[in-house]
Design an enzyme around this catalytic site. Structure first.
Site, PDB file in Angstrom:
ATOM      1  CG  HIS B 121      -1.839   1.021   1.487  1.00  0.00           C
ATOM      2  ND1 HIS B 121      -1.479   2.311   1.814  1.00  0.00           N
ATOM      3  CD2 HIS B 121      -3.187   1.005   1.439  1.00  0.00           C
ATOM      4  CE1 HIS B 121      -2.576   3.040   1.959  1.00  0.00           C
ATOM      5  NE2 HIS B 121      -3.626   2.288   1.737  1.00  0.00           N
ATOM      6  CG  ASP B 198       0.682  -2.037   6.276  1.00  0.00           C
ATOM      7  OD1 ASP B 198       0.555  -1.398   5.221  1.00  0.00           O
ATOM      8  OD2 ASP B 198      -0.254  -2.170   7.088  1.00  0.00           O
ATOM      9  CD  GLN B 201      -6.649  -4.232   4.448  1.00  0.00           C
ATOM     10  OE1 GLN B 201      -7.593  -4.987   4.640  1.00  0.00           O
ATOM     11  NE2 GLN B 201      -6.812  -2.937   4.246  1.00  0.00           N
ATOM     12  CE  LYS B 224      -7.182   0.074   6.605  1.00  0.00           C
ATOM     13  NZ  LYS B 224      -7.931   0.657   5.491  1.00  0.00           N
ATOM     14  CB  CYS B 362      -3.785   3.340  -1.381  1.00  0.00           C
ATOM     15  SG  CYS B 362      -4.896   4.704  -1.046  1.00  0.00           S
TER      16      CYS B 362
END
Lengths: 159, 404
Positions: B121, B198, B201, B224, B362
């Site tokens: 991303h 990261d 997700q 999220k 993104c």
């Protein structure tokens, strides 16, 4: 939302499937490319302007149905018109899709282009409809390429 | 896991859109909030709010206690060793920028190499580009297969004596690919290279264990995972956080200030300048409670079943291609319909009440890799149902019909 459905029904069934004036003008004296990198809409315009009149005009495009249909209807609307009339249509179209012109209640020359009026309720699609018109304006003013992002954004506050 | 009972916890799922029940399939962009989390934040503002950390009055003590309790909840959620390894930020993007400033600007030098992956991303690309530009460092990119899986041999071949950092997504937002981050982190550590993951997700969709992954930094966002926007987390190993330089300067991150000299506070305060998003942090704590009650393993199982069902139904459709077909995925379905631009797909589905995301997500480099300007992306959560998958498939058929 029924405006949007109507737009898609009329637009998609017709102009997206059979775009008018699709192609390249061989002896064109005006060209411009419009590109919106954020969504991938891309359009190439070529035309022949003689004695201030748009004699011939054609477009090639690789974008969404609204962009393609807007380009198709635009070429039909400005072919044969003088540059000044075309520029007026650019402004009226932009004002209609950004909500500052009510095509049913204020003077305009949009005619069949009024079918894009519903786009103003979907801000994320306004740029799709406007890109061909921005590109026309760029071609008429001898700019080689344009976009509807950044400083050229017709929808943002700083435009 | 009783999905109907769970859906009743989420008031927004009752919304009507375009005269149809909302079918919310945009969870990778942001998730919805259960009433319990909404209520917890309202209760904070109604009965607990004050600024934290320095006053001796009742409300300040209470607010401080609740804010620090939220920090401990995050610590346990991640199985971090200590709560001082948990820094509250505005979100994943800010967490990554914090590491870029605090670690990168302090320790990366000219000629050093930073490894990224092809499926990142922008939040895990742009800060490193900024750093590379400032320092004269070099970015190296792990390539991926047509299925959207990172090529591990090529990853290993990227390492040399100049490699100083690895920044990697746990799960790809555009493709759903779950990367083998534990193994990749272990490999990086063999070369003395620290690793930032990261986790935006990943954290909402499976149990996460910092001791198991052994990464040096982990970032994720509250919104999220059924929490509010405006709050995220950076986990960092204590010894690294201690030697990093501060990110933002201001109150709370200092011990003493004179015009001649200022001394910085200990972690985590060193990285929490100014009044934090107290209500949002408490909201995040509450969303962790909510998800933990259901159980992240149960959520994972349910979502995997939903993904399998959706993938199966989509594979029956002709003229529809799934982008991102890794063997291990979270419940993200990026797809394209031949002859139809994603924008048009999204607009027509919206007229049916279905919310998906269209665009480059993104992740422009991912789009370029697959030779497309954009995808349509449906992303599922544990409150989505098989019926909603069926509605999505019906919607896709409608799109194809309109464009035929």
């Amino acid at each position: 939302m029924t405006d949007m459905r109507q737009l898609y029904q009329e637009v998609i069934l017709d102009h997206n499937r059979k775009p008018r004036n699709f192609g390249v003008i061989a002896d064109a004296n005006r060209h411009a490319e419009g590109h919106n990198p954020l969504c991938g809409d891309h359009i190439k315009l070529s035309m022949n302007v003689l004695d201030d009149r748009i004699e011939t005009i054609a477009f090639e495009g690789d974008g969404c149905a609204i962009c393609n249909a807007s380009a198709s209807m635009m070429t039909g609307a400005v072919k044969g018109k003088v540059v000044q009339e075309a520029e007026m249509l650019v402004e009226e179209f932009r004002n209609m899709v950004t909500g500052s012109l009510d095509p049913d209640n204020q003077t305009n020359h949009l005619g069949k282009l009024k079918v894009f009026g519903g786009v103003k309720d979907l801000p994320s699609r306004v740029k799709c409809a406007i890109l061909p018109w921005h590109t026309l304006h760029a071609a008429l003013n001898a700019e080689a390429s344009t976009s509807t992002e950044g400083e050229a954004d017709p929808v943002s506050d700083h435009a | 896991m009783n999905v109907e009972k769970i859906r009743a916890d989420f008031p927004i799922l009752d919304l009507q859109v375009s005269g149809n029940p909302l079918v919310y399939l945009d969870n990778a962009a942001s998730s919805q909030m259960p009433q319990a989390v909404i209520d917890r934040m309202v209760r904070y503002q109604t009965q607990e709010h004050s600024n934290i950390h320095r006053a001796v009055h009742y409300l300040s003590e209470l607010a401080t206690k609740e804010y620090e309790l939220a920090r401990v909840k995050v610590q346990h959620f991640l199985n971090a060793k200590e709560s001082r390894e948990i820094i509250f930020t505005r979100g994943t993007t800010e967490s990554i920028n914090l590491v870029m400033h605090g670690y990168g600007r302090a320790f990366i030098e000219k000629g050093d190499e930073i490894i990224l992956s092809a499926l990142e991303h922008h939040a895990n690309i742009v800060p490193w580009q900024m750093l590379a530009q400032e320092k004269g460092a070099v970015l190296r990119v792990i390539p991926m297969s047509d299925a959207g899986e990172l090529l591990i041999d090529e990853f290993e071949a990227l390492f040399n004596e100049k490699t100083k950092f690895l920044a990697l997504s746990h799960v790809s937002n555009a493709l759903g690919t779950i990367n083998p981050v534990k193994e990749m982190t272990a490999f990086a550590h063999l070369h003395g290279v620290p690793v930032l993951l990261d986790g935006a997700q990943a954290a909402p969709h499976q149990p996460i264990d910092m001791q198991d992954l052994d990464c040096d930094f982990y970032a994720f966002s509250g919104h999220k995972m059924c929490g509010p926007t405006g709050i995220g987390v950076l986990y960092g190993k204590a010894h690294l956080l201690e030697k990093m330089q501060p990110f933002q300067g201001g109150g709370d991150m200092i011990l003493s200030v004179t015009f001649e000299k200022t001394t910085y506070n200990v972690i985590p305060s060193k990285f929490e300048a100014g009044t934090p998003p107290i209500m949002a942090a408490i909201g995040l704590g509450s969303s962790i409670d909510y998800l933990s009650t259901i159980g992240l393993s149960n959520i994972e199982t349910y979502e995997q079943n939903l993904l399998n069902y959706a993938t199966e139904r989509f594979s029956e459709l002709s003229g529809v291609r799934i982008i991102g077909t890794a063997a291990k995925k979270t419940a993200v379905l990026s797809f394209e319909i031949s002859g139809v631009h994603p924008h048009d797909i999204g607009t027509i589905l919206n007229a049916e009440g279905i919310a998906i995301r269209t665009g480059h997500h993104c992740a422009q480099p991912v789009m370029i890799r697959f030779g497309i300007p954009a995808t349509a992306r449906a992303s599922f959560a544990f409150y989505n149902t098989k019926e909603e998958v069926d509605k999505l498939v019906d919607g896709v058929c409608k799109v194809q019909e309109m464009f035929s």
